[in-house]
Write a protein that holds these residues in place. Structure first.
Motif, short mmCIF file in Angstrom:
data_model
loop_
_atom_site.label_atom_id
_atom_site.label_comp_id
_atom_site.label_asym_id
_atom_site.label_seq_id
_atom_site.Cartn_x
_atom_site.Cartn_y
_atom_site.Cartn_z
N UNK A 43 47.60 33.79 44.49
CA UNK A 43 47.83 32.74 43.50
C UNK A 43 47.32 31.42 44.08
N UNK A 44 46.18 30.99 43.60
CA UNK A 44 45.55 29.79 44.15
C UNK A 44 46.02 28.56 43.37
N UNK A 143 59.54 26.10 47.92
CA UNK A 143 59.30 25.90 49.35
C UNK A 143 57.80 25.89 49.63
N UNK A 144 57.43 25.30 50.74
CA UNK A 144 56.02 25.18 51.10
C UNK A 144 55.39 26.55 51.28
N UNK A 149 48.96 31.98 53.49
CA UNK A 149 48.55 31.66 52.12
C UNK A 149 47.64 30.44 52.10
N UNK A 150 47.96 29.45 52.93
CA UNK A 150 47.11 28.26 53.04
C UNK A 150 45.77 28.66 53.64
N UNK A 155 39.98 29.76 53.13
CA UNK A 155 38.81 30.64 53.21
C UNK A 155 38.08 30.67 51.87
N UNK A 156 38.80 30.62 50.77
CA UNK A 156 38.15 30.53 49.44
C UNK A 156 37.36 29.24 49.35
N UNK A 157 37.95 28.14 49.78
CA UNK A 157 37.27 26.85 49.73
C UNK A 157 36.02 26.88 50.60
#
Length: 162
Positions: A43-44, A143-144, A149-150, A155-157
């Motif tokens: 989930x981006x 929550x953060x 996940x970050x 990696x997508x970016x």
């Protein structure tokens, strides 16, 4: 299933979608969520404070893509008042509500093909209007995001927005 008002992120977390998306993750499939959702591997969400041009491009692409969906929901709600909160609510089982939404979507596509105009309630001067109100995302107190996940979003970016 979820009586009263609960946050969309809570419903998502307690649905079968996390399991299904976990199965699809090997295929590099993602869902887009606004800033009210936690960033997950599948989930981006937007980068809250972009620091690089790549993160800005990612946010711009994310926003353009999300706006298509938000506009589509707005159009469906404008054409079928039963889907809009001001038209009441669908007091049926989740399965029946899904069937109603699918039927509305199919009828909407048919109406588009046949060029049936959007007619909404009377405007302030008594005229027929076809305006659709934009929906703004609401920040969540979820929550953060987890570090992995970050990293996945990064990696997508890096892969698609450098």
């Amino acid at each position: 299933m979820f009586p009263g008002s609960v946050h969309d992120a809570y419903i998502l977390r307690n649905s079968s979608i996390p399991y299904m998306m976990g199965q699809l993750q090997r295929r590099r499939v993602w869902l887009l969520g606004d800033s009210s959702y936690p960033n997950l591997s599948w989930l981006l969400t937007p980068v809250r404070n972009p620091r690089t041009r790549a993160e800005e491009r990612y946010n711009e692409a994310h926003g353009r893509t999300r706006r298509v969906i938000v506009r589509t929901f707005g159009l469906l709600k404008a054409r079928f008042r039963c889907l809009h909160m001001t038209g009441g609510s669908l007091l049926y089982s989740p399965k029946k509500v899904c069937q109603i939404i699918i039927a509305c979507s199919m009828l909407h596509n048919l109406a588009l093909r046949r060029q049936v105009p959007f007619l909404q309630e009377d405007g302030p001067d008594g005229s027929v209007v076809a305006a659709v109100e934009p929906v703004e995302p609401v920040d969540s107190d979820e929550e953060e995001a987890e570090e992995e996940d970050i990293d996945n979003r990064e990696s997508v970016i890096q892969q698609y927005f450098q």
